[in-house]
Design a protein around this motif. Structure first.
Motif, PDB file in Angstrom:
ATOM      1  N   GLY A 257       0.761  -0.956   0.060  1.00 58.98           N
ATOM      2  CA  GLY A 257       0.151  -0.111   0.131  1.00 58.98           C
ATOM      3  C   GLY A 257       1.182   1.432   0.229  1.00 58.98           C
ATOM      4  N   ARG A 258       2.146   1.638  -0.859  1.00 59.11           N
ATOM      5  CA  ARG A 258       3.145   2.316  -1.218  1.00 59.11           C
ATOM      6  C   ARG A 258       3.095   2.665  -2.739  1.00 59.11           C
ATOM      7  NH1 ARG A 258       5.007   4.836   3.339  1.00 59.11           N
ATOM      8  NH2 ARG A 258       6.588   5.552   2.380  1.00 59.11           N
ATOM      9  N   TYR A 262       3.635   0.521  -5.497  1.00 61.43           N
ATOM     10  CA  TYR A 262       2.864   0.160  -6.606  1.00 61.43           C
ATOM     11  C   TYR A 262       3.693   0.102  -7.851  1.00 61.43           C
ATOM     12  CZ  TYR A 262      -1.566   0.005  -9.429  1.00 61.43           C
ATOM     13  OH  TYR A 262      -2.475  -0.028 -10.320  1.00 61.43           O
ATOM     14  N   PRO A 281      -3.414   2.190   1.294  1.00 55.87           N
ATOM     15  CA  PRO A 281      -2.568   2.907   1.787  1.00 55.87           C
ATOM     16  C   PRO A 281      -3.021   4.100   2.458  1.00 55.87           C
ATOM     17  CG  PRO A 281      -4.131   3.227  -0.177  1.00 55.87           C
ATOM     18  CD  PRO A 281      -4.022   2.152   0.060  1.00 55.87           C
ATOM     19  N   MET A 285      -1.660   9.520   0.438  1.00 57.81           N
ATOM     20  CA  MET A 285      -0.081   8.899  -1.100  1.00 57.81           C
ATOM     21  C   MET A 285      -0.734   9.031  -2.003  1.00 57.81           C
ATOM     22  SD  MET A 285       0.915   5.299   1.069  1.00 57.81           S
ATOM     23  CE  MET A 285       1.590   4.697   2.553  1.00 57.81           C
TER      24      MET A 285
END
Length: 361
Positions: A257-258, A262, A281, A285
């Motif tokens: 989830g960054r 990704y 995320p 972000m």
């Protein structure tokens, strides 16, 4: 008659959790009271504690739970007292546009109990994901109770309530992993390892686990990964391409989830491949990708909500696979703890020392 039980609350942002007396009302129409047997310590509970989801303190934490239905309210037919259930946070409505189109796993109007659980002074509690199961009993919507085989271990079964289902579903339901596919999983915590296990169940030919922690990579190998990549030591995009004949993986599951991971997932997939975002995320972000690359690579960029699961369909099926020895849910349980050890479990989670701590009540 309302009952009083012990439960773990988060009183304020980043404050230590504490055990309080919780008042559980009798179930109203469409509601059920469940005697909680086990509840996993999930990263989402930590997000609640840290204020990363809402600021509706105090929270009654806990949501990856299994237990036995104690009582039900008027009009409840799907479960009855004595049923062994896994709790879910997507009680589908059956009436919204997604449900009417035959896609209830996308239900836009999932519901929770109408009544509020409280502290003894009347302070209303916000239950984590509408469940609040770090407690001896909890009040939920009856649709949040999914009956499963009572012979299953509660500690293992309860994990389907969130992280394990999210990972398995990201692979099978969202990613559409099938026989012979190459799969890369970026981030090997509980959800990532579940995605590895789901890919194995689906018959993937190659499963590449990516993480920065060798301990997590070793666990991913136990769960079914055929190859591992430590992304501190090697560029994960290059490594995944090398392991897939220079092409990239058919399905890449991002379980962190960054933005940076990704982007790695985006470039590590084959042409016409699929990227699945199941890592959660934070609101600030953002991701920036060349639109020509999005167009030119084809395929699909997907987000996986709760593994796009339908609890009434998926929970019993996965418990059956567990009982047959084809899905090792026990491997996700690192330790069992008591209700007063949740704060320490958050610390161990933060340092990557556990896959799942499970509270046994």
């Amino acid at each position: 008659m309302a009952q009083q039980v012990r439960g773990v609350i988060a009183p304020g942002k980043n404050e230590p959790v504490r055990i309080e007396t919780i008042v559980i009302p009798d179930p109203g129409p469409g509601e059920a009271v469940v005697k909680v047997q086990t509840c996993g310590v999930c990263h989402t509970d930590l997000h609640y504690k840290q204020g990363g989801i809402t600021d509706d303190y105090p929270f009654l934490l806990g949501h990856e739970a299994a237990g036995v239905v104690e009582s039900v309210g008027e009009g409840v037919t799907e479960v009855a007292p004595g049923d062994f259930v896994v709790l879910n946070w997507r009680a589908v409505c059956g009436e919204c546009r997604a449900c009417r189109r035959g896609r209830p796993w996308y239900c836009f109007a999932t519901h929770n109990a109408e009544q509020k659980m409280t502290l003894t002074d009347g302070t209303e509690l916000t239950p984590a994901l509408g469940i609040g199961a770090f407690a001896e009993k909890t009040l939920v919507a009856a649709g949040q109770c999914t009956k499963v085989d009572p012979e299953a271990s509660p500690a293992a079964a309860g994990l389907l309530g969130c992280g394990v289902m999210a990972g398995i579903g990201a692979a099978i339901n969202t990613g559409g992993v099938t026989r012979g596919d190459s799969v890369a999983v970026i981030g090997c915590g509980g959800v990532g390892d579940a995605a590895v296990a789901g890919s194995l169940l689906a018959g993937a030919g190659k499963i590449i686990a990516v993480d920065i922690d060798d301990r997590k990579l070793a666990k991913a190998k136990e769960m079914g990964a055929t190859h591992t990549v430590n992304s501190r030591e090697k560029d994960p995009v290059e490594a995944i391409r090398e392991l897939t004949g220079g092409f990239g993986a058919d399905v890449v599951i991002e379980a962190v989830g960054r933005p940076e991971t990704y982007e790695q997932a985006f470039y590590a997939r084959d042409l016409a491949g699929t990227v699945v975002l199941v890592g959660v995320p934070t609101p600030e972000m953002k991701i920036e990708l060349p639109l020509a690359e999005v167009f030119g690579r084809g395929g699909a960029l997907k987000s996986s909500w709760y593994g796009d699961c339908l609890p009434s369909r998926d929970f019993p099926m996965l418990i059956d696979l567990y009982r047959q020895g084809r899905l090792d849910l026990d491997a996700f349980v690192t330790e069992t703890i008591q209700l007063d050890q949740v704060e320490q479990a958050f610390e161990r989670m933060h340092h990557g020392d556990v896959l799942r701590s499970v509270v046994v009540l």
